[in-house]
Design an enzyme around this catalytic site. Structure first.
Site, short mmCIF file in Angstrom:
data_model
loop_
_atom_site.label_atom_id
_atom_site.label_comp_id
_atom_site.label_asym_id
_atom_site.label_seq_id
_atom_site.Cartn_x
_atom_site.Cartn_y
_atom_site.Cartn_z
N SER A 5 -5.26 1.63 -0.02
CA SER A 5 -4.22 0.91 0.71
C SER A 5 -4.26 1.30 2.18
O SER A 5 -4.56 2.46 2.52
CB SER A 5 -2.85 1.24 0.13
N TYR A 49 2.82 7.67 -3.37
CA TYR A 49 1.81 6.60 -3.35
C TYR A 49 0.85 6.80 -2.19
O TYR A 49 -0.37 6.76 -2.36
CB TYR A 49 2.50 5.25 -3.25
#
Length: 236
Positions: free
Chosen positions: A143, A159
């Protein structure tokens, strides 16, 4: 029917969202795709959708936090097809709007187990078979939230940290297997409209899947050890 030249791909978390679209695009290119799902019912339901009509797609039970399941699935794939050519480490979860200073460490641990250790264990199992065949493509779904160069927000701390570590895993694995025919890269799909990304995300699953599929089909002289978004090298 699977021929001796058909590429064999495993997509973790492939029963919905981004993983399902990656599986569809790979299968459309002629690959035999196995999607991993936490339950067989979820996996089989996904493979019966119209998007997979006429394509070589099947499902296996695969919870990436369970090393014995990973071992069983990889052994079954190699037993059935003689090899495994592509691994898409797509399975992932988020810890949402936790604050890093007050984080629930049990929740953070689960995120790390899925996003980092799950991908690591999958790679560990497939690499010996890829080496034996002289070919492999491993794509870790990362990401832009993991970019240290641009990180300036606190949301989703576990995350973010899990994906930073996944990027590091990408680098060290790529270095170890360099010259064996295996290419290892990380891909950012962007903010995609999935269950994880939510309905307000600006990108479609088709757009999000493009870079992972490109990395999964790189030629022999393709890049390795990189972090890509929209087929462009991203800052770490």
């Amino acid at each position: 029917m699977v021929s001796s030249t058909t590429r064999i791909a495993l997509v973790t978390g492939g029963n919905r969202g981004l993983g399902q679209e990656i599986a569809r695009q790979l299968a459309t290119l002629g690959m035999r795709v196995i999607i991993g799902a936490r339950t067989l019912a979820a996996g089989e339901e996904a493979t019966q959708e119209d998007m997979f009509a006429g394509l070589m797609v099947s499902a296996k039970v695969l919870d990436v936090t369970r090393p014995e399941q990973i071992q069983i699935v990889v052994k079954q794939i190699v037993s059935d097809y003689g090899r495994i050519d592509v691994l898409i480490n797509n399975a992932g979860i988020s810890d949402g709007w936790q604050r890093p200073s007050t984080v629930d460490l049990d929740a953070a641990s689960m995120v790390l187990n899925v996003n980092l250790l799950g991908a690591w264990m999958c790679a560990r199992e497939v690499i010996p078979h890829m080496k034996a065949n002289g070919y492999g493509r491993i794509v870790n779904i990362s990401s832009r939230l993991a970019s240290m160069a641009t990180m300036d927000q606190w949301q989703e701390p576990a995350y973010r940290i899990s994906k930073v570590a996944l990027n590091a895993l990408t680098r060290v694995l790529a270095s170890e297997v360099q010259g064996t025919g295996i290419l290892v890269n990380a891909a950012s799909p962007g903010w995609v409209r999935t269950r994880l990304g939510g309905p307000n995300a600006p990108r479609t699953v088709e757009q999000g899947a493009d870079t992972p599929v490109w990395l999964a089909t790189l030629p022999e002289n393709g890049p390795t050890g990189g972090f890509y978004g929209d087929r462009v090298l991203l800052p770490w």
